[in-house]
Design a protein around this motif. Sequence first.
Motif, PDB file in Angstrom:
ATOM      1  N   LEU A 215      69.667  63.946 -13.460  1.00  0.00           N
ATOM      2  CA  LEU A 215      70.012  63.917 -12.045  1.00  0.00           C
ATOM      3  C   LEU A 215      68.779  64.276 -11.220  1.00  0.00           C
ATOM      4  CD1 LEU A 215      73.419  65.831 -12.243  1.00  0.00           C
ATOM      5  CD2 LEU A 215      73.079  63.346 -12.148  1.00  0.00           C
ATOM      6  N   ASP A 216      68.718  63.749 -10.002  1.00  0.00           N
ATOM      7  CA  ASP A 216      67.577  63.994  -9.123  1.00  0.00           C
ATOM      8  C   ASP A 216      67.771  65.311  -8.385  1.00  0.00           C
ATOM      9  OD1 ASP A 216      65.389  63.849  -7.479  1.00  0.00           O
ATOM     10  OD2 ASP A 216      66.223  62.288  -6.178  1.00  0.00           O
ATOM     11  N   ALA A 223      66.722  58.331 -15.415  1.00  0.00           N
ATOM     12  CA  ALA A 223      67.898  57.495 -15.174  1.00  0.00           C
ATOM     13  C   ALA A 223      67.712  56.118 -15.802  1.00  0.00           C
ATOM     14  CB  ALA A 223      68.144  57.363 -13.672  1.00  0.00           C
ATOM     15  N   THR A 330      69.197  51.231 -13.059  1.00  0.00           N
ATOM     16  CA  THR A 330      69.382  52.622 -13.489  1.00  0.00           C
ATOM     17  C   THR A 330      70.631  52.715 -14.365  1.00  0.00           C
ATOM     18  OG1 THR A 330      70.785  53.599 -11.745  1.00  0.00           O
ATOM     19  CG2 THR A 330      68.407  53.433 -11.306  1.00  0.00           C
ATOM     20  N   HIS A 336      73.473  56.293  -8.255  1.00  0.00           N
ATOM     21  CA  HIS A 336      72.063  56.573  -7.960  1.00  0.00           C
ATOM     22  C   HIS A 336      71.579  55.841  -6.704  1.00  0.00           C
ATOM     23  CE1 HIS A 336      71.377  59.041 -11.381  1.00  0.00           C
ATOM     24  NE2 HIS A 336      71.501  58.084 -12.281  1.00  0.00           N
TER      25      HIS A 336
END
Length: 414
Positions: A215-216, A223, A330, A336
Motif C-alpha cells: 500500500l502507498d 503493486a 497494477t 490504486h
Amino acid sequence: MIHRIIKYTNRMTHRVSKYTNRMTHRLFITTWLLCSLQMLQAADVTITVSNTTDRQRQEVVTIDLQTVRQRLAIGKDDAFVVRNAFGQEVDYQCTYDSLLLIDVAVKPEDKAVFRISKGTPRQPRSYVQGAVYPLRKDDLAWENDRAAYRVYGPALQHSGERSFGTDVWVKNTPDLVVAERYRIDHEGNQQEDSLRKAGKKDEARRIDLLTSFHLDHGNGMDAYGVGPTLGCGAPALMKDGLLVFPYCYQTCRILDNGPLRFTAELDYGANADGQTEHRRIVLDKGSHFSRITVWYDSIARPVSFATGVVLHDHRLPLLGSDYVAYTDPTDNPTRHHSQIYVGVLFPDGANRTAVLEGSHSHAVGIIDNYSGQPLTYYAGAAWSSYDVPNEAHWLLCIDDLRNQLRNPLAVDIR
C-alpha cells in the motif's frame, strides 16, 4: 714578486668563479626540475563532455579511472575532488571495474567541463542503493531516484513459492526508501501475527493498513504482480516455443552500491537441460532502466532467447522492432487508480517482438540462434503518480534511452 702574486690571484679567482658558475647552473637545473615535477604532480585534470545531439542530456558518464589517476600522478588509494565550471564540488563514484562516474547535464550540441584535482571530497548523497534482505526471504532489491526493483532468492525458492521474474516497486521520491519499507513491513507482519494469534483480527488489519509495502504510505508501493512470470524483464530461454523460466538466484555479489551506480551479479541454478544462467544488473542515477547482461553455460546447440513483460489484462502492449512496452493496471486497479509503465529495449535489435500466450501472456523480444554469449538489454518501469504521467511519455523515455545508446556523450581527458 708582486706581479706574480697578482697573476696567481687572478688565476685562482677565475677558477673559483668558473666553479661557482657551474654549481649555480647545476643548482638552477635541479631546482627547475623539482619545481616542474611539483607542478606536474599538482596539475589538475580537465574533463570535457560533449553532446553532439539536438537533445538535452542528463546522464551518468563513464571515464577511465586509471587515466585520471595517472594524469593526477596519484595512487589508487589517493583521494581527489571533482568540480564543475563554477568551481562547485560534484559527487562522483569509482566503480569495481575502474571507472569514474560523474552525473552530467549537457545542453544540445554543447559541452560541459569538469576539473579534477587532488583533495578530500565531501560526503556524497547517494541516489542508488541495493541490498539482500534475509528478513524477506533473501530478496535482492535495488533502487534509484526513479524506481525500485527486486528479484527473489534461495530462501523463497526453498519455501516453495513460485516467483520467477523481476518485481517493480514504484516510488515518487528521489530518496532511498526500500530498506525502510522492508523494515516497517517486517515489523508490521510480526505485530499482525501476534494480534491474530490473540484473536484480534480488526487490530491486525489496522496494522496491515499502516505498514504493508503493498500500500502507498506517501512514497510509493509494491503493486506489481510477478509470480511465475518474467515480471519486468527477467531473461528466459525457449524450448518448443515456450518460455523456460528461471527460478530464484542461488548466489549474489554486490559490486557497486552508490552513490551513482548499483551493480550486482547473480548466479542461477541449472534448468532441466543443464543450462546455468549468470546475470549482471546495473542501475544508474536518473535512469528508469536497469542494464541487464545475461550469459549461460552449457548450451550445446543454439536456442532462442527471450525477455519481456507479463501482461495482466487484455490491454494490448506496444511492440517495436527493438522494444516492448506495456501499461500495467497494477495488482488492484479499482483501488490504486494509477498505472505502472514497463518496458524492455534491445539495443542491438531483436529478431522479432511478439505476444506469447499461455497461463500468463507476455510481450517479448526474441533473439534466435543464441549460444549463451553475453547479451545486453534494458528493462525498466515508471509510475503515473510520479514523473511519467502517461503512456505517451513512457514511449518518449524509451526513445530517449535509444538515442543515448546510439549517440553516447563524448568524453575528453586533458
